[in-house]
Design a protein around this motif. Structure first.
Motif, PDB file in Angstrom:
ATOM      1  N   PRO A  72      12.165   8.183  -1.230  1.00  0.00           N
ATOM      2  CA  PRO A  72      11.512   6.942  -0.800  1.00  0.00           C
ATOM      3  C   PRO A  72      10.875   7.042   0.585  1.00  0.00           C
ATOM      4  O   PRO A  72       9.785   6.509   0.805  1.00  0.00           O
ATOM      5  N   ALA A  73      11.524   7.740   1.516  1.00  0.00           N
ATOM      6  CA  ALA A  73      10.969   7.856   2.869  1.00  0.00           C
ATOM      7  C   ALA A  73       9.642   8.609   2.864  1.00  0.00           C
ATOM      8  O   ALA A  73       8.724   8.263   3.620  1.00  0.00           O
TER       9      ALA A  73
ATOM     10  N   ILE B  34       4.467   8.618  -9.583  1.00  0.00           N
ATOM     11  CA  ILE B  34       5.054   9.376  -8.482  1.00  0.00           C
ATOM     12  C   ILE B  34       6.308  10.024  -9.038  1.00  0.00           C
ATOM     13  O   ILE B  34       7.182   9.340  -9.591  1.00  0.00           O
ATOM     14  N   ASP B  35       6.386  11.345  -8.927  1.00  0.00           N
ATOM     15  CA  ASP B  35       7.490  12.100  -9.511  1.00  0.00           C
ATOM     16  C   ASP B  35       8.842  11.632  -9.006  1.00  0.00           C
ATOM     17  O   ASP B  35       8.974  11.148  -7.873  1.00  0.00           O
ATOM     18  N   ASP B  36       9.858  11.836  -9.828  1.00  0.00           N
ATOM     19  CA  ASP B  36      11.222  11.410  -9.495  1.00  0.00           C
ATOM     20  C   ASP B  36      11.821  12.173  -8.321  1.00  0.00           C
ATOM     21  O   ASP B  36      12.766  11.689  -7.705  1.00  0.00           O
TER      22      ASP B  36
ATOM     23  N   LEU C 279       7.901   0.937  -1.549  1.00  0.00           N
ATOM     24  CA  LEU C 279       6.465   0.618  -1.516  1.00  0.00           C
ATOM     25  C   LEU C 279       6.164  -0.833  -1.880  1.00  0.00           C
ATOM     26  O   LEU C 279       4.999  -1.216  -1.936  1.00  0.00           O
ATOM     27  N   ALA C 280       7.177  -1.631  -2.092  1.00  0.00           N
ATOM     28  CA  ALA C 280       6.995  -2.997  -2.597  1.00  0.00           C
ATOM     29  C   ALA C 280       5.981  -3.811  -1.784  1.00  0.00           C
ATOM     30  O   ALA C 280       5.144  -4.503  -2.358  1.00  0.00           O
TER      31      ALA C 280
ATOM     32  N   ALA D 234      13.045   3.655  -9.050  1.00  0.00           N
ATOM     33  CA  ALA D 234      13.303   2.311  -8.521  1.00  0.00           C
ATOM     34  C   ALA D 234      13.323   2.327  -7.001  1.00  0.00           C
ATOM     35  O   ALA D 234      12.817   1.402  -6.351  1.00  0.00           O
ATOM     36  N   ALA D 235      13.874   3.389  -6.412  1.00  0.00           N
ATOM     37  CA  ALA D 235      13.947   3.479  -4.952  1.00  0.00           C
ATOM     38  C   ALA D 235      12.554   3.589  -4.330  1.00  0.00           C
ATOM     39  O   ALA D 235      12.274   2.968  -3.295  1.00  0.00           O
TER      40      ALA D 235
END
Length: 141
Positions: A110-111, A104-106, A136-137, A130-131
Motif C-alpha cells: 500500500p505504501a 495493481i498486482d497483489d 488510494l481511496a 483491499a489494502a
C-alpha cells in the motif's frame, strides 16, 4: 510528472468479465423471455449482452471522443511492483485513467501505491488488494 507505464505480461489470469446485476420490470422481462422462447436469443444473458453491444456500437463515436478528450487508456492497464518502484525511483507519479480494467498486482505494498499513484479514474473495473484500495481511496474518481 505523469508517466505512462507499459503493460507488463500478466502473472495471473485476468477475469474476462465482471458480473453486473440489473433490475427489470416484469413486462420487459416478459418480452425478453418471449424472444428467448421463440429462439431469437439463447437465453436472457444473450439478449442483454446483444442489447448492450448494440447500444455501444450506436454510441461508438461519442465514446471515442470522450476517450480521446479524457486521455483514457482503452482496455487493460496493469501495474506491478517493479513498474511502480521504477516510477518511485524516477521521482514521478501516475495518473491512472482507464476505460476497461486497471489492475495493481497483489505484491504491491500500500505504501508504494500511495507514493506513486496520484489519481485513479477507471470506467469499468479496478482490481487491487483491499489494502491498496484503502490506501488510494482518496485518489479514486
Amino acid at each position: 510528472m505523469n508517466n505512462i507505464v507499459p503493460i507488463a505480461p500478466s502473472r495471473g489470469k485476468v477475469p474476462e468479465s465482471e458480473k453486473v446485476t440489473i433490475n427489470l420490470g416484469f413486462v420487459d422481462l416478459g418480452h425478453i423471455d418471449l424472444l428467448v422462447s421463440e429462439g431469437f436469443y439463447a437465453n436472457r444473458t444473450d439478449f442483454i449482452r446483444t442489447a448492450i453491444r448494440n447500444q455501444l456500437t450506436a454510441q461508438n463515436d461519442a465514446v471515442r471522443q470522450v476517450v480521446a478528450r479524457k486521455m483514457l487508456v482503452l482496455g487493460l492497464q496493469r501495474f506491478g511492483r517493479a513498474e511502480l518502484e521504477a516510477v518511485l525511483a524516477a521521482g514521478e507519479t501516475l495518473e491512472i485513467r482507464v476505460l476497461g480494467l486497471a489492475s495493481i498486482d497483489d505484491d504491491v505494498p500500500p505504501a508504494l501505491a500511495q507514493a506513486t499513484v496520484a489519481s485513479v479514474t477507471v470506467l469499468g473495473a479496478f482490481h487491487a488488494s483491499a489494502a491498496v484500495k484503502t490506501a488510494l481511496a482518496g485518489r479514486m474518481h
